[in-house]
Scaffold this active site. Structure first.
Site, PDB file in Angstrom:
ATOM      1  N   THR A 385      59.693 -58.492   1.552  1.00 30.10           N
ATOM      2  CA  THR A 385      59.156 -59.842   1.325  1.00 30.10           C
ATOM      3  C   THR A 385      60.315 -60.792   1.064  1.00 30.10           C
ATOM      4  O   THR A 385      61.390 -60.376   0.661  1.00 30.10           O
ATOM      5  CB  THR A 385      58.141 -59.848   0.161  1.00 30.10           C
ATOM      6  OG1 THR A 385      57.132 -58.911   0.472  1.00 30.10           O
ATOM      7  CG2 THR A 385      57.511 -61.201  -0.085  1.00 30.10           C
ATOM      8  N   GLU A 424      50.640 -54.267   5.339  1.00 29.07           N
ATOM      9  CA  GLU A 424      49.991 -55.108   4.340  1.00 29.07           C
ATOM     10  C   GLU A 424      48.601 -54.582   3.969  1.00 29.07           C
ATOM     11  O   GLU A 424      48.028 -55.005   2.962  1.00 29.07           O
ATOM     12  CB  GLU A 424      49.871 -56.528   4.911  1.00 29.07           C
ATOM     13  CG  GLU A 424      50.170 -57.624   3.939  1.00 29.07           C
ATOM     14  CD  GLU A 424      51.651 -57.812   3.635  1.00 29.07           C
ATOM     15  OE1 GLU A 424      52.046 -57.527   2.509  1.00 29.07           O
ATOM     16  OE2 GLU A 424      52.404 -58.272   4.521  1.00 29.07           O
ATOM     17  N   SER A 456      47.057 -60.949  -2.188  1.00 23.94           N
ATOM     18  CA  SER A 456      48.522 -60.995  -2.280  1.00 23.94           C
ATOM     19  C   SER A 456      48.944 -61.438  -3.674  1.00 23.94           C
ATOM     20  O   SER A 456      48.158 -62.021  -4.417  1.00 23.94           O
ATOM     21  CB  SER A 456      49.034 -61.990  -1.240  1.00 23.94           C
ATOM     22  OG  SER A 456      50.423 -62.184  -1.391  1.00 23.94           O
ATOM     23  N   GLY A 476      58.857 -59.397  -4.642  1.00 19.19           N
ATOM     24  CA  GLY A 476      58.846 -58.483  -5.787  1.00 19.19           C
ATOM     25  C   GLY A 476      57.489 -57.872  -6.068  1.00 19.19           C
ATOM     26  O   GLY A 476      57.238 -57.435  -7.182  1.00 19.19           O
ATOM     27  N   GLY A 477      56.598 -57.848  -5.064  1.00 17.99           N
ATOM     28  CA  GLY A 477      55.296 -57.195  -5.224  1.00 17.99           C
ATOM     29  C   GLY A 477      54.533 -57.782  -6.392  1.00 17.99           C
ATOM     30  O   GLY A 477      54.488 -59.002  -6.590  1.00 17.99           O
TER      31      GLY A 477
HETATM   32  O1  DON Z   1      51.563 -59.876  -0.623  1.00 16.12           O
HETATM   33  C1  DON Z   1      51.974 -59.173  -1.545  1.00 16.12           C
HETATM   34  O2  DON Z   1      51.680 -59.356  -2.702  1.00 16.12           O
HETATM   35  C2  DON Z   1      52.941 -58.043  -1.228  1.00 16.12           C
HETATM   36  N1  DON Z   1      52.744 -57.598   0.115  1.00 16.12           N
HETATM   37  C3  DON Z   1      54.339 -58.493  -1.490  1.00 16.12           C
HETATM   38  C4  DON Z   1      55.327 -57.380  -1.311  1.00 16.12           C
HETATM   39  C5  DON Z   1      56.637 -57.636  -1.912  1.00 16.12           C
HETATM   40  O3  DON Z   1      56.883 -58.655  -2.516  1.00 16.12           O
HETATM   41  C6  DON Z   1      57.649 -56.577  -1.785  1.00 16.12           C
HETATM   42  N2  DON Z   1      58.877 -56.993  -2.407  1.00 16.12           N
HETATM   43  N3  DON Z   1      59.670 -56.489  -3.049  1.00 16.12           N
END
Ligand code: DON
Length: 577
Positions: A385, A424, A456, A476-477
């Protein structure tokens, strides 16, 4: 507000004939002249993104007469090329926009959608067990990508330049290649096995099936051709016709379930942002299908009931953690794609509700997440991301957060397409109470369904006061929202973007019931004191986040941009001071 956009129409509108390209050029020159006369914009333009080549590409578009929205097309496409582990044409994202001419603020939602053949138990076996890795790797893990449609929408509805011109730098980068960096090696190392398993992916992103050396050029000929075709024909090239056919065949041969209809029916949505006023700061952020804005605003509103300036440092930290815990709980229960479930936004953001939540915070003791009450139905009912921030001299703004989910997404490229697929689908709650790759749980609101967007955490955000305008966001998920929260609080403390991107990071997401923190995120005495208050602490083995931020200080007529020191990004101003 909800408007949809048909990528096929984007194709006609954006492609352009030589005649109307000329009009574009004249319009661009006129706009530049108007811009030079405009007195109320920032003194320069600014871009901060996760890769120096993407930032440079965006500057090129601004220098060619493009506005912030054209630059966003360029930066998004360039990042799709040079950070194949973070976002891409096989993924999607959100672009939060502010148009200076009329003050319009909207979020362009180019989030992936589940294929039409998806269903609630897609990733479970006949015994209701999760099929290991099925939502994370290979063609079945991929949602229908939204990036191409999003870029078309930005170019057609907000940009000044033809899309082909804005995509040109990315075409060049794909064809000429870019050198492997430490960040690339880290990400590819993390997914090495998955990359090695799929020959087309290995051919593109590895060297002789091994981790490429520093400086090794990554050349993506097919991706360059695809971006060029989108530039000439619009995003319809991706979603319809021969190319779409090739994509669908490749996906299905790889065990996926896409159909031509899924691609043809993909639509971008324009959504009204979540907006609040927090201690004199107007905060504008991402609405569902992102949980970012609601969770961020809930946490801020809870904190507004606390005397943050008057309490000691540890109590403040404790209270921020407790606000995160409560806001993330509601994420798990209520949030999902608003086109499919009724998200009770008004209720979740109602002052009395948030005042009630604030009252449940004990300043002297951590509240175990289990004490917050059961999450209805959560029981048995059944760094990748990327973010960039841009402001142009008119004051137009873009906060773009784009993703393919895990590093290198599904690690699968339908041969001959150049499209690295996202994974995703793992952002859905694939089984109630079962954590996804980020440890997030959810239930019905975010269950898998045909054509639905997975929830998300991406949180592209604006912060506005009379004197200062900020743009921020990060990958950062699940930790994205807490990072943005800490950034907004730092803005509130009067600091600029150099400081927001450096803030030491800690995080609570309701479940697991622990405070996560990056190395050095909490110093020894903070850890000790938080433990004394009853928190369970867990240090991550890595620092997380890659925040890129811009700020216009209107009072002093200055513009700032900053890249996260944890990453390899680049912030730049135009003109270069
Ligand atoms: O949309 C989301 O919340 C996740 N797919 C984001 C993934 C993400 O930020 C990975 N990063 N380190």
């Amino acid at each position: 507000m909800f408007v949809t956009m048909d990528p096929a129409r984007g194709q006609e509108a954006v492609g352009g004939t030589p005649g109307n390209r000329c009009c574009w050029l004249i319009a661009a020159i006129l706009c530049q002249l108007a811009l030079a006369c405009a007195a109320d914009g920032p003194p320069g333009a600014a871009i901060a993104s996760a890769h120096p080549l993407a930032t440079r590409a965006g500057l090129e578009t601004l220098q060619n007469g493009g506005n912030a929205f054209d630059a966003a097309v360029t930066v998004s496409a360039a990042l799709a090329v040079v950070e194949p582990y973070s976002s891409g044409i096989g993924g999607g994202g959100f672009w939060l926009l502010h148009r200076a001419s009329d003050g319009r603020q909207i979020m362009v939602d180019g989030r992936e959608k589940a294929p039409g053949a998806a269903y609630r138990r897609l990733y479970l076996d006949e015994h209701d067990n999760v099929r290991e890795g099925a939502s994370l790797e290979g063609a079945l893990a991929a949602g229908i990508p939204g990036l191409a449609a999003g870029l078309g929408h930005l170019a057609t509805n907000f940009g000044r330049l033809p899309i082909g011109k804005s995509l040109a730098p990315a075409v060049r980068l794909a064809r000429e290649g870019f050198p492997v960096t430490q960040g690339y090696r880290d990400m590819a190392g993390w997914r090495l096995k998955a990359l090695q398993k799929h020959p087309e992916t290995a051919r593109l992103y590895l060297a002789n099936n091994a981790l490429p050396e520093f400086g090794h050029p990554i050349i993506q000929e097919d991706l360059g051709n695809l971006l060029e075709q989108i530039g000439m024909n619009g995003p319809g090239y991706f979603y319809q016709g021969q190319f779409a056919q090739r994509l669908v065949e490749g996906v299905r041969a790889g065990g996926g379930i896409w159909s031509l209809e899924d691609l043809r029916n993909y639509v971008v949505a324009e959504r009204a942002p979540i907006v609040t006023e927090y201690r004199g700061i107007r905060v504008v952020s991402a609405p569902p299908p992102s949980s970012g804005g609601i969770v961020l605003v809930q946490a801020l509103e809870i904190l507004e009931h606390e005397d943050l300036a008057g309490i000691d440092h540890i109590t403040r930290m404790h209270i921020v953690i407790e606000a995160m815990r409560r806001a993330y709980r509601d994420r798990a229960v209520y949030l999902g794609d608003p086109d499919f479930v009724e998200v009770p936004t008004d209720r979740l953001l109602a002052p009395d509700y948030l005042a009630g939540l604030a009252l449940t915070i004990d300043p002297k003791r951590a509240t175990p997440s289990a004490e917050l009450g059961d999450t209805p139905g959560l029981s048995l009912r059944g760094e990748s991301t990327t973010h960039f921030s841009i402001m142009d001299t008119d004051g137009n703004r873009v906060a773009g957060t784009l993703s393919i989910n895990l590093p290198f997404g599904a690690a699968f490229v339908p041969p001959g397409t150049g499209v690295l697929l996202n994974d995703e689908m793992d952002d859905f709650s694939i089984k109630p109470n079962t954590p996804n790759a980020y440890g997030l749980v959810g239930d019905h609101a975010n269950s898998v369904a045909a054509n639905k967007r997975p929830l998300s955490s991406m949180t592209p955000t604006f912060v506005e006061t009379e004197d200062r305008i900020g743009i921020l966001g990060t990958p950062g998920g699940s930790r994205i929202i807490s990072m943005v929260l800490l950034g907004v609080l730092d803005f509130g403390d009067g600091h600029g973007p150099e400081s927001w991107v450096k803030v030491r990071r800690y995080h609570h997401q309701y479940l697991p019931d622990e405070v996560q923190f990056e190395p050095h995120g909490l110093v020894a005495y903070e850890q000790e004191e938080l433990r004394r208050l009853g928190h369970t602490l867990k240090q991550t083995s890595y620092s997380y986040g890659d925040m890129h931020a811009v700020m216009w200080d209107r009072k002093n007529n200055q513009i700032f941009a900053a890249a996260d020191p944890r990453g390899e990004g680049k912030a730049a101003l135009l003109p270069d001071p």
